[in-house]
Design a protein around this motif. Sequence first.
Motif, PDB file in Angstrom:
ATOM      1  N   PHE A 210      32.041  31.457 -49.066  1.00 12.06           N
ATOM      2  CA  PHE A 210      32.714  30.520 -49.964  1.00 12.06           C
ATOM      3  C   PHE A 210      33.742  31.212 -50.860  1.00 12.06           C
ATOM      4  N   CYS A 213      37.059  32.092 -49.263  1.00 10.14           N
ATOM      5  CA  CYS A 213      37.842  30.858 -49.019  1.00 10.14           C
ATOM      6  C   CYS A 213      38.455  30.364 -50.321  1.00 10.14           C
ATOM      7  N   ASN A 214      37.643  30.416 -51.392  1.00  8.93           N
ATOM      8  CA  ASN A 214      38.105  29.983 -52.709  1.00  8.93           C
ATOM      9  C   ASN A 214      39.296  30.830 -53.169  1.00  8.93           C
ATOM     10  N   MET A 217      42.464  29.947 -51.321  1.00 15.46           N
ATOM     11  CA  MET A 217      43.113  28.744 -51.857  1.00 15.46           C
ATOM     12  C   MET A 217      43.860  29.066 -53.152  1.00 15.46           C
ATOM     13  N   PHE A 218      43.213  29.853 -54.010  1.00 20.26           N
ATOM     14  CA  PHE A 218      43.834  30.195 -55.292  1.00 20.26           C
ATOM     15  C   PHE A 218      45.113  30.997 -55.066  1.00 20.26           C
TER      16      PHE A 218
ATOM     17  N   PHE B 174      38.626  24.614 -55.999  1.00 21.63           N
ATOM     18  CA  PHE B 174      39.579  24.825 -54.905  1.00 21.63           C
ATOM     19  C   PHE B 174      39.115  24.197 -53.593  1.00 21.63           C
ATOM     20  N   ALA B 175      37.791  24.054 -53.467  1.00 18.37           N
ATOM     21  CA  ALA B 175      37.293  23.312 -52.304  1.00 18.37           C
ATOM     22  C   ALA B 175      37.735  21.851 -52.434  1.00 18.37           C
ATOM     23  N   ALA B 177      40.464  20.878 -53.987  1.00 19.60           N
ATOM     24  CA  ALA B 177      41.902  20.877 -53.669  1.00 19.60           C
ATOM     25  C   ALA B 177      42.111  20.893 -52.156  1.00 19.60           C
ATOM     26  N   ALA B 178      41.316  21.722 -51.452  1.00 17.31           N
ATOM     27  CA  ALA B 178      41.456  21.802 -49.988  1.00 17.31           C
ATOM     28  C   ALA B 178      41.095  20.456 -49.360  1.00 17.31           C
TER      29      ALA B 178
END
Lengths: 311, 297
Positions: A210, A213-214, A217-218, B174-175, B177-178
């Motif tokens: 997780f 992945c986080n 995205m950031f 952010f999950a 946002a995704a």
Amino acid sequence: MVKKQLPLLLGSIAGILVVADLFIPQGWLAATSDRLFEWGQILAAAALVLGGINLMQVNYPKIRRREEDWPYKVVLLVSAAAMFLVGIPWHEIGGTRSPGDVVVQRGDAAGRAMLRIEAARPDAVVKIDGGAVPIDGKMMGHASRDGHPLEVALTPGRHKVQVAMTASGYGVLDAEFEVAAGQVAVARAALPMNWGKEGRVRTWAYDHVFSPCNATMFALLAFFIASAAFRAFRARNTEAALLLGAAIIVLLGRAPIGTLINRNLPDITNWIIDWPNNAGRRAIIMGAALGAIVTGLRVLLGMERQHVGGE
Amino acid sequence: MRGSRQEQITVIAIWVAGILVVGGAVGYGVHHLGKTAWFNADLWFSAVVVIAMAAAVFYYIRRIKRDPETIYVRRIPGVDAIEEAVGRSTEMGRPVLYVTGVEETQNIQTVASLLILGHVAEMIAEYDTDIKVANAYPLTMVLAEEIVRQGYANVGRSDAHRPENVMFITPEQFAFAAGVNGLILRERPATNIFLGRFFAESLMLAETGYVTRAIQIGGTAEITQLPFFVAACDYAILGEELYAVSAYLSREPQLLAQLKSTDLIKGLVIILIVAGALTATFSSLFGGFDLATWLVP
């Protein structure tokens, strides 16, 4: 009447009690307010079940109909189910396993007081008396040396030993014992693997799947900012030109090259941020705070009814 | 009807309940707990502000009901654009995406967003288009679902409501946002409405919406995210405007009174700022009375 007015009345009473608690420092009022917050948390927990059902309702039909990107929904549901399963504290079902204990035995021929670590997991680390007793000159050391248990000479008396895994999600042996000259204290550290919120599998999945992945995205945010800035900083009119000018000064003033261009650029940047920018920020914050108070009041006083269906 | 007898009885019942609770607390404090304080004196000014705002709201309600023509409410382009954007969605046959922010229900910005959702849901039902509501918390999802259901019911279109259109995504920023970005790219909504509390994901959502050429309306009272919405959305609802939207859309006297009372208190705040700056200046030069310290000890 009951469907709309009763929720309004209950909401108003609960809200007024919580607001009154802010101004009236009475124990019973604080206790009532705390109790209301607890009820709120129980409601939120109950809603989590509904959230899970909603997740199924939204995604399962799309998988069944093989809609666009349906494999991602399979990944979503499988991941959610897996995290739910590893999030259950299985190790607590039927009693919690002991992380180990310390037993004191007769033993050392040389008449010393000794501590021997018998850890079920050889990569465990040991700390004695909070690091006051050094192990190989360090505050903590490994429980095993070349496959043999760690042995440390102690001064006779009371001591504390901690045996733990460096990775989180395992039990920790944290015990006090008293050892005399000629005795050996044996710390038998089982260090069982835990499940649940702080458990090994959930922590591993969170840290290794997780979190990356986080972070990904950031990291994308930088590109989003670049594309948004490209559009926002086009000098289409006077205001946009002012914005562009201020942005260029602040960008240069915050970068090392700014000082090379002009020594005063950082000072000008600080002036823009501290004065015109701060004045605007504070005006928005004050307006928003007043708006928030009035919105709260109108919900509390039952004037706003959209949340119970309006009209 | 808002002015009905039933409604008046409710408001009176709420006020009586409130007075009983506060009066009971004060009475209990005075008679049984006399040795302990019954009012937090440090917060006297906050109490005055809250009471003044409540009084101003009631004053303006009476005034607006008596003479509704006298009230002037300035236009908020972002709010006016909502109906236009819903109409565009209908024409294009694509849904409207509504995001309630990434905070829990107890946050006042989420409350404001949910209140606006009721009006938007009514518009959606009237225009016979589709709405997708993305929520970060399950409790917000439950409330949003009920609000949307009521919105459809209010215009007699209960049959058109689809509960699965109100979605719980995830509380992880952010999950979330995704998840919402995926929704935007798959469903291609013609209108994206982002109202509530947002953090770093605000720009991710708005930029993805820009890529799909959707009309975007972004509103938050989160000061750090406002520039992102201004840069990436077609319309931005700034700070206090977020709290005014529900009143602006309903045009009902009780809610419009809120706007006027906010303006009145804002005027008082401006006077206090000027007086505070003057007394602070004189206090630092010559010593003596400082308004700010007196108001907030």
